[in-house]
Design a protein around this motif. Structure first.
Motif, PDB file in Angstrom:
ATOM      1  N   SER A  20      41.759  31.047  54.186  1.00 20.91           N
ATOM      2  CA  SER A  20      41.662  31.763  53.098  1.00 20.91           C
ATOM      3  C   SER A  20      40.240  31.446  52.143  1.00 20.91           C
ATOM      4  O   SER A  20      39.876  31.986  51.468  1.00 20.91           O
ATOM      5  N   ALA A  21      40.636  29.703  52.196  1.00 25.98           N
ATOM      6  CA  ALA A  21      39.611  29.723  51.231  1.00 25.98           C
ATOM      7  C   ALA A  21      37.968  29.027  51.930  1.00 25.98           C
ATOM      8  O   ALA A  21      37.348  28.616  51.144  1.00 25.98           O
ATOM      9  N   VAL A  22      38.150  29.384  53.001  1.00 27.29           N
ATOM     10  CA  VAL A  22      36.241  29.380  53.679  1.00 27.29           C
ATOM     11  C   VAL A  22      35.626  30.323  53.292  1.00 27.29           C
ATOM     12  O   VAL A  22      35.961  32.061  54.126  1.00 27.29           O
ATOM     13  N   ASN A  23      35.148  29.735  52.890  1.00 34.94           N
ATOM     14  CA  ASN A  23      33.549  30.718  52.052  1.00 34.94           C
ATOM     15  C   ASN A  23      32.564  31.276  52.104  1.00 34.94           C
ATOM     16  O   ASN A  23      31.457  30.007  52.991  1.00 34.94           O
ATOM     17  N   GLY A  24      31.995  32.018  51.841  1.00 39.66           N
ATOM     18  CA  GLY A  24      29.671  32.226  51.923  1.00 39.66           C
ATOM     19  C   GLY A  24      29.522  32.404  53.406  1.00 39.66           C
ATOM     20  O   GLY A  24      31.141  32.680  54.262  1.00 39.66           O
ATOM     21  N   VAL A  25      28.577  31.848  53.846  1.00 34.94           N
ATOM     22  CA  VAL A  25      28.218  31.347  55.576  1.00 34.94           C
ATOM     23  C   VAL A  25      29.358  30.293  56.670  1.00 34.94           C
ATOM     24  O   VAL A  25      28.282  30.474  57.492  1.00 34.94           O
ATOM     25  N   PHE A  26      30.057  29.078  55.334  1.00 36.69           N
ATOM     26  CA  PHE A  26      30.212  28.281  56.389  1.00 36.69           C
ATOM     27  C   PHE A  26      31.478  28.925  57.369  1.00 36.69           C
ATOM     28  O   PHE A  26      32.376  30.610  57.558  1.00 36.69           O
ATOM     29  N   ASN A  27      32.131  27.658  58.579  1.00 34.40           N
ATOM     30  CA  ASN A  27      33.030  28.408  59.744  1.00 34.40           C
ATOM     31  C   ASN A  27      33.857  27.276  59.579  1.00 34.40           C
ATOM     32  O   ASN A  27      34.057  25.837  58.646  1.00 34.40           O
ATOM     33  N   ALA A  28      34.874  27.502  59.754  1.00 37.23           N
ATOM     34  CA  ALA A  28      36.017  26.861  60.441  1.00 37.23           C
ATOM     35  C   ALA A  28      36.771  27.295  61.584  1.00 37.23           C
ATOM     36  O   ALA A  28      37.020  28.593  61.809  1.00 37.23           O
ATOM     37  N   VAL A  29      37.467  26.268  61.857  1.00 40.84           N
ATOM     38  CA  VAL A  29      38.378  26.294  62.896  1.00 40.84           C
ATOM     39  C   VAL A  29      39.296  25.675  63.093  1.00 40.84           C
ATOM     40  O   VAL A  29      39.445  24.702  62.477  1.00 40.84           O
ATOM     41  N   TYR A  30      40.508  26.566  63.678  1.00 36.60           N
ATOM     42  CA  TYR A  30      41.864  25.715  63.159  1.00 36.60           C
ATOM     43  C   TYR A  30      42.213  25.476  64.063  1.00 36.60           C
ATOM     44  O   TYR A  30      42.938  26.697  65.222  1.00 36.60           O
ATOM     45  N   VAL A  31      43.306  25.212  64.564  1.00 34.43           N
ATOM     46  CA  VAL A  31      43.338  24.161  66.141  1.00 34.43           C
ATOM     47  C   VAL A  31      44.842  24.075  66.450  1.00 34.43           C
ATOM     48  O   VAL A  31      45.338  23.175  65.439  1.00 34.43           O
ATOM     49  N   TYR A  32      45.695  24.573  66.717  1.00 33.00           N
ATOM     50  CA  TYR A  32      47.447  23.913  67.252  1.00 33.00           C
ATOM     51  C   TYR A  32      48.233  23.835  68.466  1.00 33.00           C
ATOM     52  O   TYR A  32      47.551  24.081  69.100  1.00 33.00           O
ATOM     53  N   GLY A  33      47.889  22.159  68.338  1.00 35.46           N
ATOM     54  CA  GLY A  33      47.848  22.273  69.823  1.00 35.46           C
ATOM     55  C   GLY A  33      50.118  21.353  69.567  1.00 35.46           C
ATOM     56  O   GLY A  33      50.731  21.528  68.381  1.00 35.46           O
ATOM     57  N   GLU A  34      50.358  21.131  70.885  1.00 34.71           N
ATOM     58  CA  GLU A  34      51.889  20.894  70.896  1.00 34.71           C
ATOM     59  C   GLU A  34      51.910  19.817  69.963  1.00 34.71           C
ATOM     60  O   GLU A  34      53.538  19.502  69.705  1.00 34.71           O
ATOM     61  N   ALA A  35      51.648  18.772  70.308  1.00 36.97           N
ATOM     62  CA  ALA A  35      51.970  16.621  70.284  1.00 36.97           C
ATOM     63  C   ALA A  35      50.910  17.230  68.571  1.00 36.97           C
ATOM     64  O   ALA A  35      51.724  15.638  68.093  1.00 36.97           O
ATOM     65  N   VAL A  36      49.807  17.529  68.472  1.00 33.97           N
ATOM     66  CA  VAL A  36      49.111  17.242  66.930  1.00 33.97           C
ATOM     67  C   VAL A  36      49.824  18.122  65.751  1.00 33.97           C
ATOM     68  O   VAL A  36      49.605  17.117  65.134  1.00 33.97           O
ATOM     69  N   GLY A  37      49.996  18.952  65.510  1.00 34.09           N
ATOM     70  CA  GLY A  37      50.318  20.200  64.992  1.00 34.09           C
ATOM     71  C   GLY A  37      49.359  21.164  65.131  1.00 34.09           C
ATOM     72  O   GLY A  37      48.213  21.323  65.683  1.00 34.09           O
ATOM     73  N   GLU A  38      49.151  20.726  63.519  1.00 32.87           N
ATOM     74  CA  GLU A  38      47.865  22.072  63.272  1.00 32.87           C
ATOM     75  C   GLU A  38      47.034  20.708  62.694  1.00 32.87           C
ATOM     76  O   GLU A  38      46.585  19.687  62.063  1.00 32.87           O
ATOM     77  N   THR A  39      45.719  21.977  63.075  1.00 30.07           N
ATOM     78  CA  THR A  39      44.608  20.535  62.865  1.00 30.07           C
ATOM     79  C   THR A  39      43.079  21.668  62.370  1.00 30.07           C
ATOM     80  O   THR A  39      43.100  22.954  62.549  1.00 30.07           O
ATOM     81  N   MET A  40      42.241  21.419  61.393  1.00 33.08           N
ATOM     82  CA  MET A  40      41.098  22.708  60.838  1.00 33.08           C
ATOM     83  C   MET A  40      40.146  21.505  60.781  1.00 33.08           C
ATOM     84  O   MET A  40      40.205  20.361  60.637  1.00 33.08           O
ATOM     85  N   PHE A  41      38.535  22.012  61.497  1.00 32.82           N
ATOM     86  CA  PHE A  41      37.162  22.129  61.352  1.00 32.82           C
ATOM     87  C   PHE A  41      36.350  22.652  61.078  1.00 32.82           C
ATOM     88  O   PHE A  41      36.372  24.108  61.020  1.00 32.82           O
ATOM     89  N   TYR A  42      35.400  21.704  59.677  1.00 27.53           N
ATOM     90  CA  TYR A  42      34.770  22.737  58.926  1.00 27.53           C
ATOM     91  C   TYR A  42      33.614  22.509  58.532  1.00 27.53           C
ATOM     92  O   TYR A  42      33.558  21.537  58.573  1.00 27.53           O
ATOM     93  N   GLY A  43      32.659  23.981  58.857  1.00 35.66           N
ATOM     94  CA  GLY A  43      31.146  23.439  58.289  1.00 35.66           C
ATOM     95  C   GLY A  43      30.066  23.906  58.496  1.00 35.66           C
ATOM     96  O   GLY A  43      30.865  25.140  58.499  1.00 35.66           O
ATOM     97  N   PRO A  44      28.666  24.003  58.788  1.00 37.75           N
ATOM     98  CA  PRO A  44      28.424  24.731  57.863  1.00 37.75           C
ATOM     99  C   PRO A  44      28.370  25.621  59.572  1.00 37.75           C
ATOM    100  O   PRO A  44      28.129  24.964  60.983  1.00 37.75           O
ATOM    101  N   GLY A  45      28.290  26.870  59.644  1.00 35.20           N
ATOM    102  CA  GLY A  45      27.658  27.435  61.239  1.00 35.20           C
ATOM    103  C   GLY A  45      27.111  28.039  61.812  1.00 35.20           C
ATOM    104  O   GLY A  45      26.668  28.034  62.803  1.00 35.20           O
TER     105      GLY A  45
END
Length: 429
Positions: free
Chosen positions: A276-301
């Motif tokens: 919800s806080a990813v604003n402007g022209v930035f991108n972010a990808v949220y990945v759920y893994g059974e082992a690792v849980g929740e991770t997010m990758f953020y940056g210029p798209g």
């Protein structure tokens, strides 16, 4: 050591950045490739006389694709020209001649990725395409390598900067969609014809690539349910904010019991969720893994240097494989049968904005419909609106399958006390 010679198809925004990095970072690149010297041998351009923002020796330029593809001196072809059919033909010919390929072309990989990767495997060549999704965010390599020991259950992301810019401005300034779109076009964030972005097609192509990699199944573009942002109103966003949500165009890919669903749609995202806080022209990808849980990758798209950075990182990976004698062995091959979820298997919470008759008994009729189709309600608000003579009711459901919600909406269409179903959004977070 023999220099590694590169041919470039395209010298636009991204191509310019690739030239700058290759020429300006030679020492760093050599240290990362066992002292390999990287040189640009030929660059395909449309106009030989065009003034450019980076200096390039005139002798390197050509307007004939064969000067790159058929050049026996060139080891690696980098495709940054865009388009689909011509790029496809050039890449397939380059692979046929035994050249490795790096591309930033999401449309090409979404539509013809399996064909290109099959040709690369046949010829023992590498094809890397990190820059095709989310610009400077290394999400493709992360899905293939970083999550190789895990099982991904969900990928959720903001993968189109244009729509995120528009929705951010609408949220922060209370502006109307049409006004912000024009501003985005004036600033160069949106094309003169913005259809691919605002109707979700660009994001759908990227989600095709990500879901194929994440779930090891061959997801096609036609498998993606797509809805854009052109119908999102400032009222929708304002009501969402009052309830603690931001509207984002999300790509959502889910896998459960080896059945998958992929969609792109405007979504109410809880303000406590990082997306919800990813604003402007930035991108972010949220990945759920059974082992690792929740991770997010953020940056210029997008952008010249972020995208070019991903392209050159792929170039380094190709060179390392060449040096190790393992070219073509990293080609990704989906190995699971594709099984798509039915509407009964796709579940989420929903936000609804209804315009209804302003009289007693309306709410009882509405809740009766929800009850009929086993959809429970999390919250119901009746909101006065001095600009609307009808009453406005805002509803957020608990998790419900899409088949039930489709039945609810169809029933609402027939209910005489409901003037209009103004908005329906998926809710996440």
């Amino acid at each position: 050591m023999k220099p590694i010679k590169v041919g470039l198809l395209g010298l636009g925004t991204v191509g310019t950045g690739v030239v700058r990095i290759i020429e300006g970072h030679q020492e760093d690149l050599q240290r990362k490739t066992a002292s390999a010297q990287i040189s640009i041998e030929k660059i395909l351009v449309q106009n030989l006389e065009k003034e450019r923002t980076v200096y390039v020796n005139r002798d390197l330029l050509t307007d004939q694709a064969e000067d790159v593809i058929a050049n026996s001196e060139i080891d690696i072809v980098i495709e940054v020209m865009g388009g689909v059919e011509l790029a496809r033909a050039y890449i397939l010919e380059a692979l046929e001649r035994g050249k490795h390929v790096v591309t930033a072309n999401k449309d090409l990989m979404a539509l013809h990725g399996p064909e290109i990767l099959a040709k690369a495997a046949e010829k023992g060549c590498d094809v890397f395409y990190e820059a095709s999704v989310a610009g400077g965010i290394p999400i493709i390599r992360t899905l293939i390598d970083g999550f190789s020991s895990d099982r991904i259950t969900k990928i959720m992301g903001i993968v189109n900067g244009t729509t995120n810019y528009i929705l951010t401005k609408m949220s922060q300034e209370g502006a109307a969609y049409a006004d912000v779109l024009k501003e985005a076009q004036d600033l160069g964030y949106a094309e003169a014809d913005p259809t691919s972005d605002v109707e979700g097609l660009d994001a759908a192509r990227k989600m095709t690539i990500l879901s194929t990699l994440g779930f090891n199944s061959s997801v096609d573009l036609k498998d993606v349910e797509v809805k854009g942002i052109s119908q999102v109103t400032k009222e929708d966003i304002a009501y969402g904010k009052q309830l603690g949500y931001e509207v984002k165009l999300l790509g959502i890919a889910e896998s459960q019991d080896d059945h998958i669903s992929v969609s792109v749609q405007p979504t109410m995202v809880k303000k406590s969720h990082p997306l919800s806080a990813v604003n402007g022209v930035f991108n972010a990808v949220y990945v759920y893994g059974e082992a690792v849980g929740e991770t997010m990758f953020y940056g210029p798209g997008a952008g010249t240097m972020p995208t070019a950075t991903s392209v050159v990182a792929d170039l380094v990976a190709v060179i390392r494989n060449m040096q190790a004698g393992v070219s073509g062995r990293e080609i990704f091959k989906p190995y699971k049968e594709k099984k798509l979820k039915t509407d009964e298997q796709i579940s989420s919470k929903y936000f609804l904005l209804l315009h209804v008759d302003d009289k007693a008994g309306v709410l009882a009729k509405i809740t009766q419909v929800f009850s009929q189709y086993d959809v429970s309600l999390e919250s119901v608000l009746q909101h006065p609106n001095q600009h609307n003579p009808d009453a406005e009711i805002i509803i957020i459901t608990h998790g419900a399958n899409r088949a039930s919600m489709n039945n609810v909406i169809a029933e609402f269409d027939r209910l005489d006390v409901i003037r209009s179903i103004k908005s329906v959004y998926r809710v996440e977070g």
